[in-house]
Design a protein around this motif. Sequence first.
Motif, PDB file in Angstrom:
ATOM      1  N   GLY A 102      78.513 -69.248  -0.050  1.00 45.08           N
ATOM      2  CA  GLY A 102      78.284 -70.293  -1.042  1.00 45.08           C
ATOM      3  C   GLY A 102      76.830 -70.681  -1.222  1.00 45.08           C
ATOM      4  N   ARG A 103      75.937 -70.087  -0.428  1.00 43.36           N
ATOM      5  CA  ARG A 103      74.514 -70.428  -0.508  1.00 43.36           C
ATOM      6  C   ARG A 103      73.921 -69.849  -1.803  1.00 43.36           C
ATOM      7  N   ARG A 104      73.126 -70.669  -2.487  1.00 48.89           N
ATOM      8  CA  ARG A 104      72.405 -70.226  -3.688  1.00 48.89           C
ATOM      9  C   ARG A 104      71.118 -69.531  -3.251  1.00 48.89           C
ATOM     10  N   VAL A 105      70.893 -68.323  -3.769  1.00 49.60           N
ATOM     11  CA  VAL A 105      69.771 -67.533  -3.286  1.00 49.60           C
ATOM     12  C   VAL A 105      69.030 -66.859  -4.441  1.00 49.60           C
ATOM     13  N   PHE A 106      67.796 -66.488  -4.148  1.00 47.52           N
ATOM     14  CA  PHE A 106      66.977 -65.653  -5.024  1.00 47.52           C
ATOM     15  C   PHE A 106      66.766 -64.315  -4.329  1.00 47.52           C
ATOM     16  N   CYS A 107      66.750 -63.226  -5.111  1.00 45.05           N
ATOM     17  CA  CYS A 107      66.360 -61.936  -4.552  1.00 45.05           C
ATOM     18  C   CYS A 107      65.673 -61.098  -5.621  1.00 45.05           C
ATOM     19  N   PHE A 108      64.868 -60.147  -5.172  1.00 41.61           N
ATOM     20  CA  PHE A 108      64.222 -59.207  -6.071  1.00 41.61           C
ATOM     21  C   PHE A 108      65.203 -58.067  -6.320  1.00 41.61           C
ATOM     22  N   SER A 109      65.646 -57.923  -7.546  1.00 40.06           N
ATOM     23  CA  SER A 109      66.678 -56.935  -7.841  1.00 40.06           C
ATOM     24  C   SER A 109      66.656 -56.572  -9.320  1.00 40.06           C
ATOM     25  N   PRO A 110      67.069 -55.346  -9.648  1.00 38.72           N
ATOM     26  CA  PRO A 110      67.323 -55.016 -11.057  1.00 38.72           C
ATOM     27  C   PRO A 110      68.446 -55.878 -11.613  1.00 38.72           C
ATOM     28  N   HIS A 111      68.667 -55.763 -12.904  1.00 38.25           N
ATOM     29  CA  HIS A 111      69.698 -56.552 -13.583  1.00 38.25           C
ATOM     30  C   HIS A 111      71.081 -55.989 -13.265  1.00 38.25           C
ATOM     31  N   GLN A 112      71.882 -56.743 -12.510  1.00 38.28           N
ATOM     32  CA  GLN A 112      73.237 -56.307 -12.203  1.00 38.28           C
ATOM     33  C   GLN A 112      74.079 -57.493 -11.765  1.00 38.28           C
ATOM     34  N   SER A 113      75.389 -57.351 -11.909  1.00 33.68           N
ATOM     35  CA  SER A 113      76.302 -58.482 -11.713  1.00 33.68           C
ATOM     36  C   SER A 113      76.513 -58.835 -10.252  1.00 33.68           C
ATOM     37  N   TYR A 114      76.378 -57.861  -9.355  1.00 31.19           N
ATOM     38  CA  TYR A 114      76.496 -58.090  -7.910  1.00 31.19           C
ATOM     39  C   TYR A 114      75.367 -57.350  -7.206  1.00 31.19           C
ATOM     40  N   VAL A 115      74.892 -57.929  -6.106  1.00 31.22           N
ATOM     41  CA  VAL A 115      73.820 -57.316  -5.332  1.00 31.22           C
ATOM     42  C   VAL A 115      74.177 -57.388  -3.857  1.00 31.22           C
ATOM     43  N   ILE A 116      74.027 -56.260  -3.158  1.00 33.46           N
ATOM     44  CA  ILE A 116      74.138 -56.249  -1.701  1.00 33.46           C
ATOM     45  C   ILE A 116      72.724 -56.295  -1.138  1.00 33.46           C
ATOM     46  N   CYS A 117      72.492 -57.231  -0.217  1.00 32.96           N
ATOM     47  CA  CYS A 117      71.120 -57.473   0.223  1.00 32.96           C
ATOM     48  C   CYS A 117      71.086 -57.864   1.701  1.00 32.96           C
ATOM     49  N   GLN A 118      70.041 -57.428   2.400  1.00 32.01           N
ATOM     50  CA  GLN A 118      69.803 -57.901   3.760  1.00 32.01           C
ATOM     51  C   GLN A 118      69.408 -59.377   3.713  1.00 32.01           C
TER      52      GLN A 118
END
Length: 349
Positions: A102-118
């Motif tokens: 539920g945490r709101r986050v920012f990440c560097f990513s291309p445009h996509q609906s879901y992101v898997i991130c460390q």
Amino acid sequence: MSSYTTSRELVRVKFLKPFAAYVERSNMSNSLSENQVLIKTKFSGISTGTELLFYRGLVPESLETDALFSRKPVSYPISYGYSLVGTVVEVGNQVDPHIWLGRRVFCFSPHQSYVICQIDQLLCIPDNVEFEDAIFLPWMETAICLVHDGAPLLGDHAVIFGQGVVGLLLAALLCFFPLASLSVVENSTNRKEISRSFVKNAQFYSPVEVEQSHFLLCGNNEDRQKADMTFEVSGNAEALNEAILCTRYDGRVIIGSWFGKQHISLPAIGSYFHRSHLTIISSQVSFIPPHLSGRWDKQRRFGVAWEHIKKLQPSQLISKIVKVDEACRVYEQMDADPNSVVQILFTYD
């Protein structure tokens, strides 16, 4: 061990080749490693400067993309983008769900609906910052980097060429300094009007007026002079040439634009530049400048960026929010008239 995401639809923007954007849809059932999370995207922001270079095929093939994108040489098809905000909806086995779900986050990513991130690649959005403001984090960091590289002094005269997102944020930041004067040069009537409402205590000029003034934009009408420091963030090579001509003896020109494979002609280099003993500074946000690295790191700079996002509320610079399905039309319109907008967000709801 790893955990598995439930099957979801992954919507992703790709450039198949120059001038050909495409919205790809596929099923996503990737596994999460122990320290990864799955982010459901709320917004992603378009960089009208860098992304148009990718869209137009003006990025050198020998260039490696950012480290977060595996440092692969540029080749089509390619997904590109670097500003995304969303909510953590799944976590790996070693990630505390009480902290991250539920945490709101920012990440560097291309445009996509879901992101898997460390998790160490995520930045948590402060509680009192809205998604629409948080999306401006990379542009705010860039503006701060430009200020650091320019190193304004009490009583300096400053000129900014370009009022895209970075130019607008840079101008707003420079208003916090006790400068002798701040001048802004922008060709677009739309962007100039936005700048007038967003930036306080600046003088505004068109490129035609710059030439008519004989490159003397600073001071009062009785005592016109050149700038101590000039920032070029327009993405226009002619603006860079004028920035050089607007800078006084022993002044500094800070370049924030990236021109890709565009051919650049700088007549001022062969005439005015050398005799004026100017310093040209390449401002690169990916790293902390060597002269600051003993006291600054990326974490500290991001902290300053969040504070100024709270102060300036850059969401007022958003031109439109469109569904990601409209990406092809958006890039076509931006290519035809990039100055018609300041900031466009894709939404995935």
